[in-house]
Design a protein around this motif. Structure first.
Motif, PDB file in Angstrom:
ATOM      1  N   ALA A  27      26.516  75.314 -18.133  1.00 53.66           N
ATOM      2  CA  ALA A  27      27.904  75.778 -18.135  1.00 53.66           C
ATOM      3  C   ALA A  27      28.777  74.603 -17.705  1.00 53.66           C
ATOM      4  O   ALA A  27      28.358  73.769 -16.912  1.00 53.66           O
ATOM      5  CB  ALA A  27      28.095  76.952 -17.189  1.00 53.66           C
ATOM      6  N   PHE A  48      23.333  82.339 -26.939  1.00 56.23           N
ATOM      7  CA  PHE A  48      24.132  83.205 -26.064  1.00 56.23           C
ATOM      8  C   PHE A  48      23.408  84.504 -25.726  1.00 56.23           C
ATOM      9  O   PHE A  48      23.929  85.327 -24.989  1.00 56.23           O
ATOM     10  CB  PHE A  48      25.477  83.536 -26.731  1.00 56.23           C
ATOM     11  N   GLU A  72      31.409  78.686 -21.743  1.00 60.03           N
ATOM     12  CA  GLU A  72      30.671  79.860 -21.290  1.00 60.03           C
ATOM     13  C   GLU A  72      29.330  79.379 -20.742  1.00 60.03           C
ATOM     14  O   GLU A  72      29.021  78.218 -20.800  1.00 60.03           O
ATOM     15  CB  GLU A  72      30.418  80.815 -22.459  1.00 60.03           C
ATOM     16  N   THR A  73      28.531  80.270 -20.243  1.00 54.28           N
ATOM     17  CA  THR A  73      27.164  79.925 -19.867  1.00 54.28           C
ATOM     18  C   THR A  73      26.272  80.192 -21.071  1.00 54.28           C
ATOM     19  O   THR A  73      26.344  81.254 -21.678  1.00 54.28           O
ATOM     20  CB  THR A  73      26.708  80.767 -18.666  1.00 54.28           C
TER      21      THR A  73
END
Length: 109
Positions: A27, A48, A72-73
């Motif tokens: 991230a 994702f 995002e992570t």
């Protein structure tokens, strides 16, 4: 979830198979290093959905030092896909970078 450390992989093999390095959760800022003597197209992939689906996000055909940003992570991994590997050994490292709000240490006087 995977621990947020760096991962290193050596990829090689045949031109008809796909090979993958280990996945790492990234991230924000991250680093990518590719080195070695190889004739190959190396693909950076991200997921994702915890590794169920992998998307190709970048390709490299020579050694590189690069930084990326993931808003995002996501899980990331390094891969060689069928038809993309000719010879040699690809050495790769993916790892977290310095957080945006953290300054580099100053040199001692």
């Amino acid at each position: 979830m995977l621990e947020k450390t760096s991962v290193t992989a050596r990829l090689g093999g045949s031109n008809t198979a796909q090979t993958f390095g280990p996945a790492i959760e990234l991230a924000e800022n991250f680093n990518l290093s590719l080195w070695g003597e190889f004739t190959a197209r190396v693909t950076i992939q991200r997921s994702f959905d915890n590794g169920a689906t992998w998307l190709n996000v970048a390709r490299f055909e020579r050694p590189v030092e690069a930084m990326g940003y993931e808003p995002e992570t996501a899980l990331y991994r390094v891969a060689t896909l069928p038809g993309d590997f000719m010879s040699g050994t690809v050495c790769a490292r993916l790892g977290p970078g310095i957080p945006v709000n953290q300054n580099l240490p100053k040199e001692s006087e």
